[in-house]
Design a protein around this motif. Structure first.
Motif, PDB file in Angstrom:
ATOM      1  N   SER A  37       0.815  -1.219   0.000  1.00 25.71           N
ATOM      2  CA  SER A  37       0.000   0.000   0.000  1.00 25.71           C
ATOM      3  C   SER A  37       0.845   1.263   0.000  1.00 25.71           C
ATOM      4  O   SER A  37       0.334   2.345  -0.300  1.00 25.71           O
ATOM      5  N   THR A  38       2.131   1.156   0.319  1.00 26.34           N
ATOM      6  CA  THR A  38       2.995   2.329   0.191  1.00 26.34           C
ATOM      7  C   THR A  38       3.472   2.500  -1.248  1.00 26.34           C
ATOM      8  O   THR A  38       3.885   3.584  -1.636  1.00 26.34           O
ATOM      9  N   ARG A  39       3.394   1.446  -2.041  1.00 32.52           N
ATOM     10  CA  ARG A  39       3.834   1.513  -3.434  1.00 32.52           C
ATOM     11  C   ARG A  39       2.692   1.758  -4.408  1.00 32.52           C
ATOM     12  O   ARG A  39       2.906   2.300  -5.483  1.00 32.52           O
ATOM     13  N   TYR A  40       1.488   1.313  -4.054  1.00 30.01           N
ATOM     14  CA  TYR A  40       0.345   1.387  -4.961  1.00 30.01           C
ATOM     15  C   TYR A  40      -0.844   2.020  -4.253  1.00 30.01           C
ATOM     16  O   TYR A  40      -0.802   2.227  -3.042  1.00 30.01           O
ATOM     17  N   ARG A  41      -1.921   2.276  -5.017  1.00 24.25           N
ATOM     18  CA  ARG A  41      -3.124   2.851  -4.420  1.00 24.25           C
ATOM     19  C   ARG A  41      -3.659   1.896  -3.362  1.00 24.25           C
ATOM     20  O   ARG A  41      -3.998   0.743  -3.657  1.00 24.25           O
ATOM     21  N   PRO A  42      -3.752   2.361  -2.112  1.00 26.88           N
ATOM     22  CA  PRO A  42      -4.157   1.479  -1.011  1.00 26.88           C
ATOM     23  C   PRO A  42      -5.485   0.759  -1.228  1.00 26.88           C
ATOM     24  O   PRO A  42      -5.609  -0.419  -0.888  1.00 26.88           O
ATOM     25  N   VAL A  43      -6.479   1.435  -1.786  1.00 30.83           N
ATOM     26  CA  VAL A  43      -7.780   0.787  -1.962  1.00 30.83           C
ATOM     27  C   VAL A  43      -7.689  -0.383  -2.936  1.00 30.83           C
ATOM     28  O   VAL A  43      -8.344  -1.409  -2.748  1.00 30.83           O
ATOM     29  N   LEU A  44      -6.844  -0.268  -3.961  1.00 29.11           N
ATOM     30  CA  LEU A  44      -6.669  -1.366  -4.917  1.00 29.11           C
ATOM     31  C   LEU A  44      -5.917  -2.532  -4.276  1.00 29.11           C
ATOM     32  O   LEU A  44      -6.240  -3.694  -4.516  1.00 29.11           O
ATOM     33  N   VAL A  45      -4.933  -2.206  -3.454  1.00 32.95           N
ATOM     34  CA  VAL A  45      -4.201  -3.247  -2.721  1.00 32.95           C
ATOM     35  C   VAL A  45      -5.162  -3.992  -1.804  1.00 32.95           C
ATOM     36  O   VAL A  45      -5.194  -5.223  -1.779  1.00 32.95           O
ATOM     37  N   TRP A  46      -5.992  -3.245  -1.055  1.00 30.42           N
ATOM     38  CA  TRP A  46      -6.913  -3.860  -0.113  1.00 30.42           C
ATOM     39  C   TRP A  46      -7.934  -4.735  -0.839  1.00 30.42           C
ATOM     40  O   TRP A  46      -8.285  -5.809  -0.361  1.00 30.42           O
ATOM     41  N   TYR A  77       7.755  -9.070  -0.411  1.00 32.38           N
ATOM     42  CA  TYR A  77       6.450  -9.170  -1.041  1.00 32.38           C
ATOM     43  C   TYR A  77       6.227  -8.062  -2.052  1.00 32.38           C
ATOM     44  O   TYR A  77       5.656  -8.285  -3.111  1.00 32.38           O
ATOM     45  N   ALA A  78       6.670  -6.866  -1.728  1.00 35.01           N
ATOM     46  CA  ALA A  78       6.514  -5.754  -2.661  1.00 35.01           C
ATOM     47  C   ALA A  78       7.329  -6.007  -3.925  1.00 35.01           C
ATOM     48  O   ALA A  78       6.899  -5.693  -5.026  1.00 35.01           O
ATOM     49  N   ALA A  79       8.510  -6.592  -3.772  1.00 34.39           N
ATOM     50  CA  ALA A  79       9.353  -6.877  -4.933  1.00 34.39           C
ATOM     51  C   ALA A  79       8.682  -7.865  -5.874  1.00 34.39           C
ATOM     52  O   ALA A  79       8.830  -7.776  -7.092  1.00 34.39           O
ATOM     53  N   LYS A  80       7.904  -8.805  -5.317  1.00 33.59           N
ATOM     54  CA  LYS A  80       7.221  -9.790  -6.158  1.00 33.59           C
ATOM     55  C   LYS A  80       6.156  -9.135  -7.036  1.00 33.59           C
ATOM     56  O   LYS A  80       5.811  -9.651  -8.086  1.00 33.59           O
ATOM     57  N   ALA A  82      -1.941  -8.225  -8.776  1.00 40.91           N
ATOM     58  CA  ALA A  82      -0.635  -8.440  -8.146  1.00 40.91           C
ATOM     59  C   ALA A  82      -0.786  -8.623  -6.636  1.00 40.91           C
ATOM     60  O   ALA A  82      -0.173  -9.521  -6.049  1.00 40.91           O
ATOM     61  N   SER A  83      -1.623  -7.794  -6.010  1.00 39.03           N
ATOM     62  CA  SER A  83      -1.851  -7.917  -4.562  1.00 39.03           C
ATOM     63  C   SER A  83      -2.493  -9.253  -4.241  1.00 39.03           C
ATOM     64  O   SER A  83      -2.126  -9.921  -3.263  1.00 39.03           O
ATOM     65  N   PHE A  84      -3.463  -9.655  -5.065  1.00 37.75           N
ATOM     66  CA  PHE A  84      -4.118 -10.953  -4.895  1.00 37.75           C
ATOM     67  C   PHE A  84      -3.089 -12.075  -4.954  1.00 37.75           C
ATOM     68  O   PHE A  84      -3.036 -12.934  -4.075  1.00 37.75           O
ATOM     69  N   LEU A  85      -2.256 -12.075  -5.989  1.00 38.72           N
ATOM     70  CA  LEU A  85      -1.292 -13.161  -6.179  1.00 38.72           C
ATOM     71  C   LEU A  85      -0.251 -13.201  -5.071  1.00 38.72           C
ATOM     72  O   LEU A  85       0.106 -14.282  -4.578  1.00 38.72           O
TER      73      LEU A  85
END
Length: 198
Positions: free
Chosen positions: A30-39, A100-103, A115-118
């Motif tokens: 969530s620090t790298r991408y839009r938090p709502v999409l990550v969630w 995890y962020a690197a993945k 990506a967050s799902f996977l």
């Protein structure tokens, strides 16, 4: 649905997952991408993982009661040991989360959700929370209540990571959260041992 079983599942999974890699991975993503999409991506992964655990727990509930109780006792004790050891190791949020962020790589929009799902689906497979969910379904014979409680806990933990993650880790040291999770597992093990003996 039994609110008591759902509440027990919520508390147990919440305390086990709060200091876990789930929280850290969601925080970093969530620090790298839009938090709502990550969630959203993380939530979808949790829904699938919890559903699988509930189905496996339903199958396990067909086993003799003593076998289910011994399995539950064993998993709770293993959970306590794992969380206690993790608490002692004092892993930092940055070290664990960076993996995890690197993945996830460099992604945007719907790809962030995927990506967050996977990342979380892979990280959570066979995780302690999934095993505890399976065990609770087998023990309490209430898959709907356990599913609601466990999934709610996972969504709250990931929501906290997205909204308050770094601030929360400044207030409560990570090792304290690990020890709290270990204590819950020990309490659940004690309750299960008492049921076996009576």
């Amino acid at each position: 649905m039994d609110p008591a079983v759902a509440g027990l599942a919520f508390v147990a999974i919440f305390l086990v997952e709060l200091p876990d890699k789930t929280f850290l991975a969601t925080l970093v993503l969530s620090t790298r991408y839009r938090p709502v999409l990550v969630w959203l991506g993380v939530g979808l992964a949790f829904a699938l993982q919890t559903g699988i655990a509930v189905l496996l727990g339903k199958v396990a509930s067909l086993l003799p009661t003593t076998a289910v109780q011994l399995l539950a006792l064993t998993l709770f004790l293993i959970g306590a040991v794992v969380l206690f050891r993790e608490g002692r190791s004092h892993h930092s949020a940055a070290e664990d989360g960076e993996e995890y962020a690197a993945k996830a790589g460099d992604v945007h929009g719907a790809k962030v959700v995927l990506a967050s799902f996977l990342v979380l689906f892979a990280a959570e497979w066979g995780d302690l929370s999934q095993l505890l969910t399976l065990t609770m379904v087998a023990k309490y014979h209430d898959p709907v209540s356990v599913f609601v409680g466990a999934l709610s806990a996972l969504l709250v933990v990931s929501g906290l990571a997205v909204v308050l993650g770094s601030a929360l880790l400044r207030w409560i040291p990570l090792h304290v959260l690990h020890y709290a999770g270990a204590a819950i597992c020990l309490v659940l093990a004690g309750v299960t041992a008492t049921e076996i003996l009576t």
